[in-house]
Design a protein around this motif. Structure first.
Motif, PDB file in Angstrom:
ATOM      1  N   GLU A  15       0.819  -1.211   0.000  1.00 55.12           N
ATOM      2  CA  GLU A  15       0.000   0.000   0.000  1.00 55.12           C
ATOM      3  C   GLU A  15       0.852   1.260   0.000  1.00 55.12           C
ATOM      4  N   SER A  16       2.042   1.196   0.614  1.00 54.86           N
ATOM      5  CA  SER A  16       2.906   2.380   0.665  1.00 54.86           C
ATOM      6  C   SER A  16       3.447   2.753  -0.709  1.00 54.86           C
ATOM      7  N   ARG A  17       3.402   1.820  -1.662  1.00 52.29           N
ATOM      8  CA  ARG A  17       3.901   2.086  -3.019  1.00 52.29           C
ATOM      9  C   ARG A  17       2.763   2.091  -4.035  1.00 52.29           C
ATOM     10  N   THR A  18       1.542   2.254  -3.544  1.00 52.96           N
ATOM     11  CA  THR A  18       0.358   2.282  -4.400  1.00 52.96           C
ATOM     12  C   THR A  18      -0.101   3.731  -4.541  1.00 52.96           C
ATOM     13  N   TYR A  19      -0.245   4.196  -5.762  1.00 55.03           N
ATOM     14  CA  TYR A  19      -0.510   5.611  -6.024  1.00 55.03           C
ATOM     15  C   TYR A  19      -1.771   5.809  -6.870  1.00 55.03           C
ATOM     16  N   ILE A  20      -2.444   6.923  -6.588  1.00 63.37           N
ATOM     17  CA  ILE A  20      -3.504   7.439  -7.441  1.00 63.37           C
ATOM     18  C   ILE A  20      -2.984   8.754  -8.021  1.00 63.37           C
ATOM     19  N   CYS A  21      -2.855   8.811  -9.345  1.00 66.61           N
ATOM     20  CA  CYS A  21      -2.254   9.975 -10.000  1.00 66.61           C
ATOM     21  C   CYS A  21      -3.326  10.758 -10.756  1.00 66.61           C
ATOM     22  N   THR A  22      -3.734  11.870 -10.171  1.00 67.79           N
ATOM     23  CA  THR A  22      -4.714  12.768 -10.768  1.00 67.79           C
ATOM     24  C   THR A  22      -4.065  14.141 -10.917  1.00 67.79           C
ATOM     25  N   LYS A  23      -4.560  14.930 -11.859  1.00 67.44           N
ATOM     26  CA  LYS A  23      -3.985  16.263 -12.073  1.00 67.44           C
ATOM     27  C   LYS A  23      -4.109  17.119 -10.820  1.00 67.44           C
ATOM     28  N   ASN A  24      -5.243  17.007 -10.149  1.00 72.46           N
ATOM     29  CA  ASN A  24      -5.494  17.759  -8.921  1.00 72.46           C
ATOM     30  C   ASN A  24      -5.304  16.832  -7.721  1.00 72.46           C
ATOM     31  N   LYS A  25      -4.412  17.162  -6.825  1.00 75.51           N
ATOM     32  CA  LYS A  25      -4.125  16.311  -5.668  1.00 75.51           C
ATOM     33  C   LYS A  25      -5.375  16.059  -4.835  1.00 75.51           C
ATOM     34  N   GLU A  26      -6.251  17.065  -4.717  1.00 70.89           N
ATOM     35  CA  GLU A  26      -7.458  16.914  -3.914  1.00 70.89           C
ATOM     36  C   GLU A  26      -8.394  15.842  -4.471  1.00 70.89           C
ATOM     37  N   ASP A  27      -8.321  15.596  -5.779  1.00 73.64           N
ATOM     38  CA  ASP A  27      -9.180  14.571  -6.370  1.00 73.64           C
ATOM     39  C   ASP A  27      -8.775  13.171  -5.921  1.00 73.64           C
ATOM     40  N   ALA A  28      -7.488  12.977  -5.610  1.00 71.38           N
ATOM     41  CA  ALA A  28      -7.031  11.685  -5.073  1.00 71.38           C
ATOM     42  C   ALA A  28      -7.412  11.555  -3.611  1.00 71.38           C
ATOM     43  N   ASN A  56      -6.983   9.867   1.485  1.00 72.40           N
ATOM     44  CA  ASN A  56      -7.010   8.409   1.624  1.00 72.40           C
ATOM     45  C   ASN A  56      -6.072   7.708   0.650  1.00 72.40           C
ATOM     46  N   ASN A  57      -5.383   8.454  -0.221  1.00 72.23           N
ATOM     47  CA  ASN A  57      -4.499   7.839  -1.212  1.00 72.23           C
ATOM     48  C   ASN A  57      -3.128   8.505  -1.239  1.00 72.23           C
ATOM     49  N   ASN A  58      -2.114   7.736  -1.646  1.00 70.57           N
ATOM     50  CA  ASN A  58      -0.824   8.317  -2.007  1.00 70.57           C
ATOM     51  C   ASN A  58      -0.984   8.958  -3.379  1.00 70.57           C
ATOM     52  N   TRP A  59      -0.448  10.180  -3.532  1.00 69.54           N
ATOM     53  CA  TRP A  59      -0.649  10.935  -4.774  1.00 69.54           C
ATOM     54  C   TRP A  59       0.672  11.352  -5.379  1.00 69.54           C
ATOM     55  N   MET A  60       0.725  11.391  -6.695  1.00 68.56           N
ATOM     56  CA  MET A  60       1.798  12.028  -7.424  1.00 68.56           C
ATOM     57  C   MET A  60       1.212  12.588  -8.706  1.00 68.56           C
ATOM     58  N   TYR A  96     -10.343   7.528  -5.546  1.00 68.86           N
ATOM     59  CA  TYR A  96     -10.467   8.986  -5.550  1.00 68.86           C
ATOM     60  C   TYR A  96     -10.767   9.457  -4.132  1.00 68.86           C
ATOM     61  N   ASN A  97     -10.969  10.752  -3.967  1.00 74.59           N
ATOM     62  CA  ASN A  97     -11.206  11.344  -2.651  1.00 74.59           C
ATOM     63  C   ASN A  97     -12.426  10.716  -1.979  1.00 74.59           C
ATOM     64  N   MET A  98     -12.230  10.191  -0.779  1.00 73.53           N
ATOM     65  CA  MET A  98     -13.313   9.473  -0.127  1.00 73.53           C
ATOM     66  C   MET A  98     -14.460  10.398   0.281  1.00 73.53           C
ATOM     67  N   GLY A  99     -14.192  11.667   0.448  1.00 73.43           N
ATOM     68  CA  GLY A  99     -15.285  12.610   0.669  1.00 73.43           C
ATOM     69  C   GLY A  99     -16.232  12.631  -0.521  1.00 73.43           C
ATOM     70  N   ASP A 100     -15.659  12.611  -1.730  1.00 76.02           N
ATOM     71  CA  ASP A 100     -16.473  12.536  -2.950  1.00 76.02           C
ATOM     72  C   ASP A 100     -17.169  11.182  -3.072  1.00 76.02           C
ATOM     73  N   TYR A 101     -16.508  10.154  -2.550  1.00 76.51           N
ATOM     74  CA  TYR A 101     -17.090   8.813  -2.560  1.00 76.51           C
ATOM     75  C   TYR A 101     -18.367   8.774  -1.724  1.00 76.51           C
ATOM     76  N   PHE A 102     -18.347   9.399  -0.538  1.00 78.19           N
ATOM     77  CA  PHE A 102     -19.566   9.475   0.285  1.00 78.19           C
ATOM     78  C   PHE A 102     -20.668  10.224  -0.478  1.00 78.19           C
ATOM     79  N   GLN A 114     -12.593  14.925   9.543  1.00 81.92           N
ATOM     80  CA  GLN A 114     -12.042  16.269   9.377  1.00 81.92           C
ATOM     81  C   GLN A 114     -11.051  16.339   8.225  1.00 81.92           C
ATOM     82  N   GLN A 115     -10.354  15.227   7.964  1.00 79.66           N
ATOM     83  CA  GLN A 115      -9.325  15.234   6.926  1.00 79.66           C
ATOM     84  C   GLN A 115      -9.892  15.500   5.535  1.00 79.66           C
ATOM     85  N   PHE A 116     -11.202  15.286   5.344  1.00 80.67           N
ATOM     86  CA  PHE A 116     -11.790  15.480   4.022  1.00 80.67           C
ATOM     87  C   PHE A 116     -12.222  16.925   3.771  1.00 80.67           C
TER      88      PHE A 116
END
Length: 640
Positions: free
Chosen positions: A111-124, A127-131, A498-504, A615-617
């Protein structure tokens, strides 16, 4: 073979160059020419052809092979891996079954080497590692460049879900691991059958994978090639996956968590459906009435056991559609219809036994790949919890083992890969392209206190909040403090793309028509793991959990508060229904009372933990989730 290759009016001595070129008929890499005529004969989808050419140009394999997904192909690859030491063929008691031992540094998802790569960091999301996507591509390209040298690139077209289903989606994975090919053959609908149904312009999810261990000429191969550098990368906006360095499980079988959850969850948000970490089962009562139920639990909470459960209630039957992934689409009649996108089981072996899951044992008695379990002297497999320990064995590291050694013979994350249709409790509709209508969704976690045995939401919004508040006490098998509470919303924390806030917010949006709200599944929460003051489980679990499913079944038919009473947290079984739950069980009245006791301080503490977690979302957290927390607090203070 030709000594020279004409490219754009220039003549190159291909025997002396390592620069790859693409021609109209194939790919030149160094002195080798790889014909893509095999692929062209199987498909006229130019997107696939072009993408495969590009990956060959980048990874520079010695050969390209397009998989047909046949049993003959599977047998051929397995026998070849037996010859090179990757697999051990098991005895005749398990026909067509094999054991693999991985590198000790390649045993689980990373999981530490698993990434979600979106143009906007907030979209990841947090809850995800981002680049940044371009930065990640710049990082990965040198790693993939020449990564398949000395190996074969296998091309695997695969369908997640039944062929021809409007809920299914197609991917194409290239890999340099025949072990991955054989696992993907079991876990997906893979090969010619997929290409045959694809049209010229159909889209697919491209999945690039390499073990990251190129071979020089004459170099001896490892029995388990991999790389100490690992990346499992998702590009949701492109619907693409790239995985480098691992040959194990969800890191390498890209149809599994990578496609069916991380990429699919992002696809589902865009297209209005749900991709969930859920089992699907069919439950039939003693009158022959049947309902389909989905359930999401974090790890070590009995998801697979529930999916294949043998009910203890006379006349009731549980049938299995899947134990891990669930794709649900809301159709014109207002109901959610589900498919299991997978074609097999990729189960944890330790703890699987005749008492915990007899159907699983029968499902893996043939045509199964085992990884990192122990090998007995008669060439069969063994793991902790299966049966009394053998006097000696070969452990998952390939070392001689006896019980006195004091170390596990099987790795805690050792696995079996077996065809879904071998399960004795398989549901007749497991491969139905239409999917099955879901009547109930169950969430749950491992909690020694606070949460009752079962309760039901007031409505879809409240049920979404219940799922979002899913939390489980950590076990020794996971990193972190044993017993500490870990929030795992909808059991999707490691898998939401993607962002778990958006998931809810997406979950809440499913209830978008008041006229058909009553068509949506009812939502429940269960806790099989509540303990008494002596730290002993109050509920027997396993097959007796069918008693809880019976109440869920009845509530799906019920009107108002029939068989239930409203409490601050939701509906719990009425006193009459609690008696029915306990009827015939060796369980005391005090234990039953404790199973449904609601403690005000404990619930307020849980709610405080949930507020802190969300709060993190930030502003991505839907107002409705905050509203549900406020309503729950008011009800707790008023009614408990």
């Amino acid at each position: 073979m030709l000594k020279n290759f004409i490219f754009k009016s220039k003549v190159f001595n291909v025997a002396n160059t390592t620069t790859p070129f693409i021609s109209s008929n194939g790919v030149w890499i160094g002195s080798r020419f790889y014909s893509i005529e095999q692929l062209k004969k199987k498909t006229n989808n130019q997107k696939i052809i072009k993408w495969v050419e590009e990956q060959a140009k980048l990874c520079k394999p010695d050969n390209i092979y397009v998989c047909d997904g046949s049993e003959q192909e599977f047998t051929k690859f397995c026998n070849k891996m037996v010859d090179n030491g990757t697999l051990t063929k098991l005895n005749s008691k398990r026909p067509n079954s094999f054991l693999a031992r991985s590198d000790p540094n390649d045993v689980a998802r990373v999981e530490s080497r698993t990434y979600i790569c979106t143009k906007n960091k907030e979209d990841a999301g947090p809850n995800n590692n981002w680049m940044d996507p371009q930065q990640m591509k710049n990082t990965l390209k040198p790693l993939f460049d020449g990564s398949m040298k000395g190996r074969t690139m296998y091309v695997m077209p695969f369908s997640m879900g039944p062929l021809g289903s409007d809920i299914s989606h197609v991917g194409v994975q290239v890999t340099d691991s025949p072990f991955v090919v054989c696992n993907m053959k079991i876990m997906t609908r893979m090969g010619d059958q997929v290409l045959n149904q694809m049209k010229e312009n159909d889209d697919f999810v491209p999945c690039l994978h390499t073990v990251g261990a190129p071979l020089e000429k004459g170099q001896k191969d490892s029995h388990w090639p991999c790389n100490t550098t690992k990346y499992i990368v998702h590009f949701p906006e492109e619907r693409a996956i790239q995985s480098f360095g691992s040959g194990y499980g969800g890191n390498a079988l890209l149809g599994k968590k990578c496609f069916s959850l991380r990429i699919a969850s992002a696809m589902a948000k865009e297209d209005g459906w749900l991709a969930e970490h859920m089992l699907i089962l069919g439950l039939t009562n003693d009158k022959g009435e049947k309902k389909y139920i989905a359930a999401a639990f974090p790890s070590a909470c009995g998801k697979t056991n529930l999916a294949m459960m043998l009910p203890t209630i006379p006349g009731w039957k549980v049938e299995t559609l899947g134990d891990d992934i669930n794709w649900m689409v809301r159709k014109k009649d207002g109901r959610l219809y589900a498919i299991n996108p997978e074609n097999g089981f990729f189960g944890v072996a330790p703890g699987t036994s005749a008492s915990s899951n007899p159907n699983a044992l029968k499902a893996i008695d043939r045509n199964t790949l085992f990884t990192n379990v122990a090998l007995t002297p008669d060439n069969d497999v063994w793991w902790e919890g299966l049966s009394p320990a053998p006097q000696k064995a070969i452990d998952w590291k390939g070392q001689e083992w006896t019980p006195s050694k004091g170390t596990p013979a099987a790795h805690p994350n050792s696995r079996f890969t077996a065809p879904l249709n071998q399960c004795p409790s398989i549901d007749p509709a497991w491969d139905d392209p239409k999917g099955v209508p879901i009547s109930a969704i169950i969430f749950g976690g491992r909690r020694s206190s606070t949460i009752p045995l079962v309760y039901e939401s007031f409505n879809w919004k409240h049920g979404t909040f219940m799922g979002a508040s899913t939390a489980s006490e950590q076990t020794a098998a996971a990193e972190g403090t044993v017993g500490a509470l870990r929030h795992d919303p909808m059991a999707m924390l490691p898998f939401c793309g993607y962002n778990m806030g958006d998931y809810f917010k997406h979950w809440l949006s499913i209830d978008n028509d008041p006229a058909t709200s009553n068509k949506l599944p009812k939502i429940f929460y269960v806790n099989w793991f509540r303990k008494d003051k002596n730290k002993k489980f109050l509920w027997p679990g396993f097959g007796e959990n069918s008693r809880v499913l019976r109440w869920v079944f009845d509530r799906c038919n019920a009107k108002g508060e029939e068989k239930a009473e409203a409490t601050a947290i939701g509906y719990i079984p009425s006193k009459e229904a609690q008696k029915e739950l306990a009827d015939g069980l060796d369980i005391s009245k005090d234990a039953m009372r404790e199973l449904f006791t609601l403690n005000k301080d404990e619930w307020l503490s849980d709610l405080q933990s949930m507020r802190k977690y969300t709060q993190q979302f930030g502003n991505r957290l839907p107002n409705e989730i905050t509203n549900q927390m406020n309503k729950l607090e008011d009800r707790i203070n008023k009614d408990l």
